[in-house]
Enzyme design. Sequence first.
Site, PDB file in Angstrom:
ATOM      1  N   LYS A  13       0.833  -1.241   0.233  1.00 23.56           N
ATOM      2  CA  LYS A  13      -0.246   0.091  -0.004  1.00 23.56           C
ATOM      3  C   LYS A  13       0.816   1.353  -0.003  1.00 23.56           C
ATOM      4  O   LYS A  13       0.645   2.074  -0.562  1.00 23.56           O
ATOM      5  CB  LYS A  13      -0.889   0.062   1.318  1.00 23.56           C
ATOM      6  CG  LYS A  13      -2.058  -1.129   1.071  1.00 23.56           C
ATOM      7  CD  LYS A  13      -3.036  -1.042   2.350  1.00 23.56           C
ATOM      8  CE  LYS A  13      -2.329  -1.084   3.772  1.00 23.56           C
ATOM      9  NZ  LYS A  13      -1.920  -2.486   4.173  1.00 23.56           N
ATOM     10  N   ARG A 127      11.641  -6.259   5.388  1.00 20.23           N
ATOM     11  CA  ARG A 127      11.598  -4.956   5.410  1.00 20.23           C
ATOM     12  C   ARG A 127      12.030  -4.009   6.590  1.00 20.23           C
ATOM     13  O   ARG A 127      12.132  -4.737   7.744  1.00 20.23           O
ATOM     14  CB  ARG A 127       9.963  -4.596   5.523  1.00 20.23           C
ATOM     15  CG  ARG A 127       9.795  -3.225   5.323  1.00 20.23           C
ATOM     16  CD  ARG A 127       8.371  -2.982   4.610  1.00 20.23           C
ATOM     17  NE  ARG A 127       7.407  -2.678   5.697  1.00 20.23           N
ATOM     18  CZ  ARG A 127       6.296  -2.412   5.333  1.00 20.23           C
ATOM     19  NH1 ARG A 127       5.729  -2.390   4.065  1.00 20.23           N
ATOM     20  NH2 ARG A 127       5.280  -2.225   6.203  1.00 20.23           N
ATOM     21  N   ARG A 173      -0.621  -9.458  13.078  1.00 16.60           N
ATOM     22  CA  ARG A 173      -1.173  -8.772  12.238  1.00 16.60           C
ATOM     23  C   ARG A 173      -2.007  -9.222  11.312  1.00 16.60           C
ATOM     24  O   ARG A 173      -3.032  -8.612  10.708  1.00 16.60           O
ATOM     25  CB  ARG A 173      -0.140  -7.862  11.815  1.00 16.60           C
ATOM     26  CG  ARG A 173       0.447  -6.692  12.853  1.00 16.60           C
ATOM     27  CD  ARG A 173       1.721  -6.011  12.324  1.00 16.60           C
ATOM     28  NE  ARG A 173       1.529  -5.144  11.313  1.00 16.60           N
ATOM     29  CZ  ARG A 173       2.361  -4.726  10.519  1.00 16.60           C
ATOM     30  NH1 ARG A 173       3.654  -5.189  10.561  1.00 16.60           N
ATOM     31  NH2 ARG A 173       2.254  -3.867   9.518  1.00 16.60           N
TER      32      ARG A 173
HETATM   33  P1  AMP Z   1       0.243   0.433   9.358  1.00 14.62           P
HETATM   34  O1  AMP Z   1       1.693   0.892   9.256  1.00 14.62           O
HETATM   35  O2  AMP Z   1      -0.536   0.640   8.392  1.00 14.62           O
HETATM   36  O3  AMP Z   1       0.581  -1.247   9.185  1.00 14.62           O
HETATM   37  O4  AMP Z   1      -0.160   0.490  10.657  1.00 14.62           O
HETATM   38  C1  AMP Z   1       0.618  -0.153  11.858  1.00 14.62           C
HETATM   39  C2  AMP Z   1      -0.350  -0.125  13.100  1.00 14.62           C
HETATM   40  O5  AMP Z   1      -1.117   1.080  13.509  1.00 14.62           O
HETATM   41  C3  AMP Z   1      -1.359  -1.030  13.007  1.00 14.62           C
HETATM   42  O6  AMP Z   1      -0.727  -2.307  13.420  1.00 14.62           O
HETATM   43  C4  AMP Z   1      -2.392  -0.773  13.915  1.00 14.62           C
HETATM   44  O7  AMP Z   1      -2.090  -1.000  15.281  1.00 14.62           O
HETATM   45  C5  AMP Z   1      -2.220   0.877  13.939  1.00 14.62           C
HETATM   46  N1  AMP Z   1      -3.175   1.283  12.989  1.00 14.62           N
HETATM   47  C6  AMP Z   1      -2.972   2.137  11.807  1.00 14.62           C
HETATM   48  N2  AMP Z   1      -4.011   2.386  11.239  1.00 14.62           N
HETATM   49  C7  AMP Z   1      -5.019   2.013  11.879  1.00 14.62           C
HETATM   50  C8  AMP Z   1      -6.500   2.144  11.622  1.00 14.62           C
HETATM   51  N3  AMP Z   1      -7.113   2.646  10.637  1.00 14.62           N
HETATM   52  N4  AMP Z   1      -7.264   1.608  12.561  1.00 14.62           N
HETATM   53  C9  AMP Z   1      -6.492   0.843  13.679  1.00 14.62           C
HETATM   54  N5  AMP Z   1      -5.233   0.883  13.778  1.00 14.62           N
HETATM   55  C10 AMP Z   1      -4.532   1.386  13.121  1.00 14.62           C
END
Ligand code: AMP
Length: 217
Positions: A13, A127, A173
Amino acid sequence: MRIILLGAPGAGKGTIAKFLCDFDGSIQISTGDILRAAVKAGTELGKKAKGYMDRGDLVPDSLIMNIMEARLQEPDCEKGFILDGFPRTIKQAEELKDLLKKLDIKLDLVVNLEVSRDVILDRLTTRRTCSNSECQEIYNIKSKPPTADGKCKKCGSPVIQRDDETEEAIVYRLKTYNEKTAPLIGFYETEGMLENFASTNSQETVEGIKKSLKSKV
Ligand code: AMP
């Protein structure tokens, strides 16, 4: 463009969002980046979010919706935006729908990036991320290594493995994604907004998305 990028962690993404921003000047809004910056700065939001993030759990919907309601009203969103990592639950998607209606903003497309579990596990465990919250350049120890002494090639800060990118956190995750986020595919399909794209070659994926957007104008 005004689009949502859906996909499991490691689906690409962030990479796809950056290419699309370079293309037409839209801005990338990553809730993950916003939360990581808050954790690093030690703000109230960061303190509330850190435990959830380290475990690989989702941060509560109410915290995320507060962030996004404010963020979508900032002037830079007028150029267009790419939502990366938001919405993550059906509740967030429903609340986003209401919020966009209230702000009179129309989405162009919801992109679902498809990639196999093996590829995701390989991508995420290899990563690395620039530790500078202003930069956050993504590296990969196999395909895009940082400098020999582990520094970011853009800003010179140390490049690190995120706390939530250990193998244990990644497996958790992915479980969270399957339970809470994958149902959004059906949600946006019903809304008539969804298109699926294979996410193995980022250039091809980006070209496919651009073509699809063009056909909607
Ligand atoms: P990401 O970098 O998008 O994988 O986000 C890292 C972490 O941030 C995730 O594993 C969640 O703990 C939190 N997070 C990011 N976006 C959201 C969201 N829209 N809703 C809830 N938690 C989020």
